[in-house]
Write a protein that holds these residues in place. Sequence first.
Motif, short mmCIF file in Angstrom:
data_model
loop_
_atom_site.label_atom_id
_atom_site.label_comp_id
_atom_site.label_asym_id
_atom_site.label_seq_id
_atom_site.Cartn_x
_atom_site.Cartn_y
_atom_site.Cartn_z
N ALA A 43 0.83 -1.21 0.00
CA ALA A 43 0.00 0.00 0.00
C ALA A 43 0.86 1.26 0.00
O ALA A 43 0.48 2.27 -0.58
CB ALA A 43 -0.93 0.01 1.21
N SER A 44 2.04 1.18 0.61
CA SER A 44 2.90 2.37 0.65
C SER A 44 3.42 2.72 -0.75
O SER A 44 3.80 3.85 -0.99
CB SER A 44 4.06 2.15 1.62
OG SER A 44 4.93 1.14 1.15
N ILE A 45 3.42 1.75 -1.66
CA ILE A 45 3.82 2.04 -3.04
C ILE A 45 2.74 2.90 -3.72
O ILE A 45 3.06 3.85 -4.45
CB ILE A 45 4.02 0.74 -3.84
CG1 ILE A 45 5.20 -0.05 -3.27
CG2 ILE A 45 4.22 1.01 -5.32
CD1 ILE A 45 5.35 -1.43 -3.86
N VAL A 53 1.94 5.32 6.43
CA VAL A 53 1.76 3.94 5.96
C VAL A 53 3.08 3.17 5.96
O VAL A 53 3.14 2.06 6.50
CB VAL A 53 1.06 3.90 4.59
CG1 VAL A 53 0.98 2.48 4.06
CG2 VAL A 53 -0.33 4.49 4.70
N PRO A 54 4.18 3.71 5.41
CA PRO A 54 5.44 2.97 5.48
C PRO A 54 5.96 2.77 6.90
O PRO A 54 6.50 1.72 7.23
CB PRO A 54 6.42 3.81 4.66
CG PRO A 54 5.60 4.68 3.81
CD PRO A 54 4.31 4.88 4.53
N ILE A 55 5.76 3.77 7.75
CA ILE A 55 6.21 3.63 9.14
C ILE A 55 5.41 2.53 9.83
O ILE A 55 5.97 1.70 10.56
CB ILE A 55 6.10 4.98 9.89
CG1 ILE A 55 7.16 5.94 9.36
CG2 ILE A 55 6.26 4.79 11.39
CD1 ILE A 55 7.08 7.34 9.91
N LEU A 81 9.77 -3.25 1.52
CA LEU A 81 8.96 -2.36 0.68
C LEU A 81 8.67 -1.05 1.39
O LEU A 81 8.75 0.03 0.79
CB LEU A 81 7.65 -3.04 0.29
CG LEU A 81 7.74 -4.13 -0.77
CD1 LEU A 81 6.39 -4.83 -0.91
CD2 LEU A 81 8.16 -3.54 -2.10
N SER A 82 8.37 -1.12 2.68
CA SER A 82 8.09 0.09 3.45
C SER A 82 9.32 0.98 3.57
O SER A 82 9.24 2.20 3.41
CB SER A 82 7.57 -0.28 4.84
OG SER A 82 6.35 -0.97 4.75
#
Length: 111
Positions: A43-45, A53-55, A81-82
């Motif tokens: 989702a962070s992409i 979101v990445p955190i 990915l994050s």
Amino acid sequence: MTDPQLNRPSSAYVGDTTQPAGSTYGASEPKTLSVVALVLGLASIFIGGSILVPIAGIVVGVMARKREPAGRTMALWGIWLSVAMLALWALLWIVAGGLILAAIGLAASGA
């Protein structure tokens, strides 16, 4: 050799195929946190410019690696990915900030 009372083979010669109470065949360990970490990494992409979101993906991925050894690969993918998307967005924000500061400097110098 048969058991005379039940008219079936004795369990001494035939493997006992009964299942212990409370267990199931093919039961796997839960991988909920690992799946959540992977979904947050993916989702962070697609969620542009979000830092949360990445955190969240990194935090959940680290928790999943400690608690769910069966989902280690998914957790690692979610973490990487994050981290990659967080680094990419940080780099883009730094470049954008530099361009804005350069534009302000050019405007102030009158060029």
